[in-house]
Design an enzyme around this catalytic site. Structure first.
Site, PDB file in Angstrom:
ATOM      1  N   HIS A  12       0.876  -1.188   0.000  1.00 46.70           N
ATOM      2  CA  HIS A  12       0.000   0.000   0.000  1.00 46.70           C
ATOM      3  C   HIS A  12       0.906   1.229   0.000  1.00 46.70           C
ATOM      4  O   HIS A  12       1.467   1.593   1.030  1.00 46.70           O
ATOM      5  CB  HIS A  12      -0.903   0.026   1.240  1.00 46.70           C
ATOM      6  CG  HIS A  12      -1.839   1.205   1.262  1.00 46.70           C
ATOM      7  ND1 HIS A  12      -3.166   1.090   1.599  1.00 46.70           N
ATOM      8  CD2 HIS A  12      -1.652   2.525   0.986  1.00 46.70           C
ATOM      9  CE1 HIS A  12      -3.747   2.281   1.532  1.00 46.70           C
ATOM     10  NE2 HIS A  12      -2.839   3.176   1.170  1.00 46.70           N
ATOM     11  N   HIS A  14       1.546   5.273  -2.096  1.00 43.05           N
ATOM     12  CA  HIS A  14       1.058   6.285  -3.045  1.00 43.05           C
ATOM     13  C   HIS A  14       2.227   6.807  -3.871  1.00 43.05           C
ATOM     14  O   HIS A  14       3.117   7.474  -3.329  1.00 43.05           O
ATOM     15  CB  HIS A  14       0.380   7.433  -2.285  1.00 43.05           C
ATOM     16  CG  HIS A  14      -0.801   6.968  -1.493  1.00 43.05           C
ATOM     17  ND1 HIS A  14      -2.081   6.984  -1.996  1.00 43.05           N
ATOM     18  CD2 HIS A  14      -0.893   6.423  -0.259  1.00 43.05           C
ATOM     19  CE1 HIS A  14      -2.917   6.486  -1.095  1.00 43.05           C
ATOM     20  NE2 HIS A  14      -2.216   6.132  -0.027  1.00 43.05           N
ATOM     21  N   LEU A  15       2.214   6.465  -5.156  1.00 39.79           N
ATOM     22  CA  LEU A  15       3.304   6.915  -6.041  1.00 39.79           C
ATOM     23  C   LEU A  15       2.945   8.199  -6.773  1.00 39.79           C
ATOM     24  O   LEU A  15       3.781   8.758  -7.489  1.00 39.79           O
ATOM     25  CB  LEU A  15       3.675   5.814  -7.045  1.00 39.79           C
ATOM     26  CG  LEU A  15       4.155   4.488  -6.446  1.00 39.79           C
ATOM     27  CD1 LEU A  15       4.450   3.487  -7.566  1.00 39.79           C
ATOM     28  CD2 LEU A  15       5.387   4.676  -5.572  1.00 39.79           C
ATOM     29  N   ARG A  16       1.682   8.635  -6.622  1.00 38.05           N
ATOM     30  CA  ARG A  16       1.209   9.894  -7.239  1.00 38.05           C
ATOM     31  C   ARG A  16       1.389   9.887  -8.756  1.00 38.05           C
ATOM     32  O   ARG A  16       1.363   8.837  -9.375  1.00 38.05           O
ATOM     33  CB  ARG A  16       1.921  11.106  -6.616  1.00 38.05           C
ATOM     34  CG  ARG A  16       1.917  11.144  -5.078  1.00 38.05           C
ATOM     35  CD  ARG A  16       0.540  11.213  -4.492  1.00 38.05           C
ATOM     36  NE  ARG A  16       0.572  11.538  -3.063  1.00 38.05           N
ATOM     37  CZ  ARG A  16      -0.413  11.235  -2.225  1.00 38.05           C
ATOM     38  NH1 ARG A  16      -1.477  10.582  -2.629  1.00 38.05           N
ATOM     39  NH2 ARG A  16      -0.338  11.582  -0.958  1.00 38.05           N
ATOM     40  N   ASN A  41      -5.602   6.630  -5.999  1.00 38.36           N
ATOM     41  CA  ASN A  41      -6.228   7.940  -5.711  1.00 38.36           C
ATOM     42  C   ASN A  41      -5.368   9.067  -6.270  1.00 38.36           C
ATOM     43  O   ASN A  41      -5.031  10.032  -5.579  1.00 38.36           O
ATOM     44  CB  ASN A  41      -6.471   8.132  -4.205  1.00 38.36           C
ATOM     45  CG  ASN A  41      -5.183   8.172  -3.406  1.00 38.36           C
ATOM     46  OD1 ASN A  41      -4.167   7.629  -3.837  1.00 38.36           O
ATOM     47  ND2 ASN A  41      -5.204   8.814  -2.257  1.00 38.36           N
ATOM     48  N   HIS A 144     -10.482   0.624   2.611  1.00 42.63           N
ATOM     49  CA  HIS A 144     -10.201   1.672   3.603  1.00 42.63           C
ATOM     50  C   HIS A 144     -11.386   1.642   4.549  1.00 42.63           C
ATOM     51  O   HIS A 144     -12.447   2.176   4.250  1.00 42.63           O
ATOM     52  CB  HIS A 144     -10.045   3.033   2.903  1.00 42.63           C
ATOM     53  CG  HIS A 144      -9.720   4.152   3.842  1.00 42.63           C
ATOM     54  ND1 HIS A 144      -8.619   4.965   3.686  1.00 42.63           N
ATOM     55  CD2 HIS A 144     -10.340   4.594   4.966  1.00 42.63           C
ATOM     56  CE1 HIS A 144      -8.580   5.867   4.672  1.00 42.63           C
ATOM     57  NE2 HIS A 144      -9.627   5.661   5.451  1.00 42.63           N
ATOM     58  N   HIS A 187      -4.314  -0.631   6.300  1.00 37.43           N
ATOM     59  CA  HIS A 187      -3.857   0.262   7.379  1.00 37.43           C
ATOM     60  C   HIS A 187      -4.768   0.245   8.596  1.00 37.43           C
ATOM     61  O   HIS A 187      -5.296   1.280   9.001  1.00 37.43           O
ATOM     62  CB  HIS A 187      -3.655   1.690   6.856  1.00 37.43           C
ATOM     63  CG  HIS A 187      -4.750   2.206   5.962  1.00 37.43           C
ATOM     64  ND1 HIS A 187      -6.080   2.145   6.301  1.00 37.43           N
ATOM     65  CD2 HIS A 187      -4.708   2.797   4.752  1.00 37.43           C
ATOM     66  CE1 HIS A 187      -6.795   2.676   5.338  1.00 37.43           C
ATOM     67  NE2 HIS A 187      -5.986   3.068   4.381  1.00 37.43           N
ATOM     68  N   ASP A 260       1.398   2.650   3.468  1.00 36.56           N
ATOM     69  CA  ASP A 260       0.551   3.824   3.239  1.00 36.56           C
ATOM     70  C   ASP A 260       1.412   5.087   3.172  1.00 36.56           C
ATOM     71  O   ASP A 260       0.981   6.166   3.583  1.00 36.56           O
ATOM     72  CB  ASP A 260      -0.532   3.967   4.315  1.00 36.56           C
ATOM     73  CG  ASP A 260      -1.656   4.896   3.874  1.00 36.56           C
ATOM     74  OD1 ASP A 260      -1.671   5.287   2.689  1.00 36.56           O
ATOM     75  OD2 ASP A 260      -2.505   5.239   4.710  1.00 36.56           O
ATOM     76  N   HIS A 264       3.289  14.323   0.577  1.00 38.66           N
ATOM     77  CA  HIS A 264       2.640  15.612   0.313  1.00 38.66           C
ATOM     78  C   HIS A 264       3.722  16.681   0.321  1.00 38.66           C
ATOM     79  O   HIS A 264       4.389  16.871   1.346  1.00 38.66           O
ATOM     80  CB  HIS A 264       1.597  15.931   1.391  1.00 38.66           C
ATOM     81  CG  HIS A 264       0.384  15.065   1.315  1.00 38.66           C
ATOM     82  ND1 HIS A 264      -0.680  15.366   0.494  1.00 38.66           N
ATOM     83  CD2 HIS A 264       0.077  13.896   1.926  1.00 38.66           C
ATOM     84  CE1 HIS A 264      -1.611  14.414   0.619  1.00 38.66           C
ATOM     85  NE2 HIS A 264      -1.165  13.507   1.476  1.00 38.66           N
TER      86      HIS A 264
HETATM   87  C1  NCD Z   1      -3.488   9.057   1.684  1.00 41.90           C
HETATM   88  C2  NCD Z   1      -3.013  10.037   0.589  1.00 41.90           C
HETATM   89  O1  NCD Z   1      -2.437  11.078   0.924  1.00 41.90           O
HETATM   90  O2  NCD Z   1      -3.207   9.738  -0.590  1.00 41.90           O
HETATM   91  N1  NCD Z   1      -3.459   9.700   2.950  1.00 41.90           N
HETATM   92  C3  NCD Z   1      -3.437   9.098   4.162  1.00 41.90           C
HETATM   93  O3  NCD Z   1      -3.576   9.801   5.172  1.00 41.90           O
HETATM   94  N2  NCD Z   1      -3.239   7.819   4.307  1.00 41.90           N
HETATM   95  C4  NCD Z   1      -4.844   8.527   1.344  1.00 41.90           C
HETATM   96  C5  NCD Z   1      -5.212   7.259   2.084  1.00 41.90           C
HETATM   97  O4  NCD Z   1      -4.672   6.195   1.809  1.00 41.90           O
HETATM   98  O5  NCD Z   1      -6.086   7.318   2.971  1.00 41.90           O
HETATM   99 ZN    ZN Z   2      -3.211   5.155   1.453  1.00 39.77          ZN
END
Ligand code: NCD
Ligand code: ZN
Length: 366
Positions: A12, A14-16, A41, A144, A187, A260, A264
């Site tokens: 899990h 996030h590679l954006r 996402n 989630h 998570h 996760d 940012h």
């Molecule tokens: C994730 C994100 O920033 O994309 N943020 C987070 O707090 N975990 C989104 C997610 O997986 O809930």
């Molecule tokens: Zn996430």
């Protein structure tokens, strides 16, 4: 002390998108990742399987291509789940699964977290045949698990919270209606969720993040360390104990690594804070720290075996990913933590965000 481990999958992350993606992939590879499950996402979200499917958003096919081009071709394997939304159909699931492009789908609580505004309520997929198609084809549901649309006091209160409500009310219904559906409770943060996973069948598993193994709400609130703000929120000591117990149990086959890690560039905004902790480059080290905090002595061979199961073997076994032959080395030696520079700006890794410029474990870099 050195521990040699098979390369692991972060199930899990996030590679954006865009220019920074390459930096995030590099950070994953640098910490011994053989592969990832890359969350959908994105902007726009990954709401189609094939480019030829109707609808907006990216396709699993095209997002996987972007990942490959940004350095992900170095992964042994990786999964892009489909972002479930009101436009998802059972036909999309069956077609994607039959053509072996679709291996997982992601349920987001509508408006419940970063990038969750395209999601539809859970009942949509219970009633429109989407979950049934996933159950039939063996496509994994990444969930989630937080109830959406709650008022503040029910969202996070003394007597309950959005995750507890979800695991008490929603999950029992899902597993009852779709008993063979493969589910990853992502998570998890509460004892109630950990207990639910524990007592469910072998088709229900869970990921645990480093931040939820290491910290509690108190750690975040004290000095308001907003780099600890992620969703689901950190919980209480009793919950953290349950997660630690689940992850470090000698017979654990259901709980595995999924960081996760959610970068940012602009974490604090003018009127709030973006949710997500960034642990790229440092996750196995933080997991090792979490296991030690749970009382495991990682110089002991048996404890190393338990750690290996959580970090390296349970996850790929659940998702039927190829077992990596290559290894990486984790060492009990201080490592400094530095911001990750990306074309979109610098991202602060979690340890730095809580005031630690060094961590007790290091990894051999790739
Ligand atoms: C994730 C994100 O920033 O994309 N943020 C987070 O707090 N975990 C989104 C997610 O997986 O809930
Ligand atoms: Zn996430």
């Amino acid at each position: 002390m050195k521990i040699e481990l098979p390369k692991w999958y972060d199930l899990h992350v996030h590679l954006r998108q865009g220019g920074a993606m390459e930096s995030f992939i590099k950070a994953q590879i640098s910490m011994g990742c053989a592969g990832v499950l890359a969350m959908p996402n994105t902007s726009p979200p990954v709401t189609k399987v094939f480019e030829s499917d109707t609808g907006d958003g990216w396709s699993v096919e095209s997002y996987a291509d972007m990942i490959r081009k940004a350095g992900g071709s170095a992964f042994l394997d990786f999964i892009v789940p489909l972002y479930l939304c009101g436009k998802t159909t059972p036909e999309m699931i069956e077609n994607g699964a039959n053509k072996k492009v679709l291996r997982a789908c992601k349920y987001y609580p509508p408006h419940g977290t970063t990038g969750a505004q395209s999601a539809a309520p859970l009942e949509t997929y219970i009633n429109n045949g989407v979950f049934a198609a996933m159950e039939k084809t063996g496509v994994v549901l990444c969930i989630h698990g937080e109830e959406h649309g709650l008022s503040g006091e029910n969202y996070f209160g003394r007597d309950g919270n959005a995750e507890e409500t979800f695991y008490k009310k929603r999950m029992p219904e899902i597993v009852k209606k779709f008993p063979k559906l493969k589910i990853v409770c992502e998570h998890i943060t509460t004892k109630i969720a950990a207990d639910f996973v524990q007592k469910s069948g072998p088709n229900v598993a869970a990921t645990i993040t480093p931040q939820h193994l290491l910290f509690t709400t108190g750690d975040m609130v004290q000095g308001f360390k907003y780099h600890l703000y992620c969703l689901p929120l950190l919980k209480f000591d009793r919950d953290r104990e349950a997660l630690r117990a689940a992850a470090t149990a000698a017979n654990n086959t259901k709980f595995f690594a999924g960081t996760d890690s959610a970068p940012h560039v602009k974490k604090a905004t003018d009127c709030g804070c973006a949710a997500g902790c960034f642990t790229g480059g440092y996750a196995p080290q933080l997991y090792a720290q979490g296991f030690e905090a749970a009382g495991l002595n990682l110089s002991d061979g048996k404890a190393q075996e338990i750690f290996k199961r959580f970090l390296c073997t349970n996850g790929p076994a659940f998702y039927s990913l190829p077992a990596p032959k290559e290894t990486f080395t984790l060492e009990k030696q201080e490592q400094s933590v530095t911001p990750l520079q990306t074309p979109d700006g610098a991202v602060t890794p979690l340890p730095l965000g809580v005031g630690h410029s060094t961590i007790p474990w290091s990894v051999q870099k790739f």
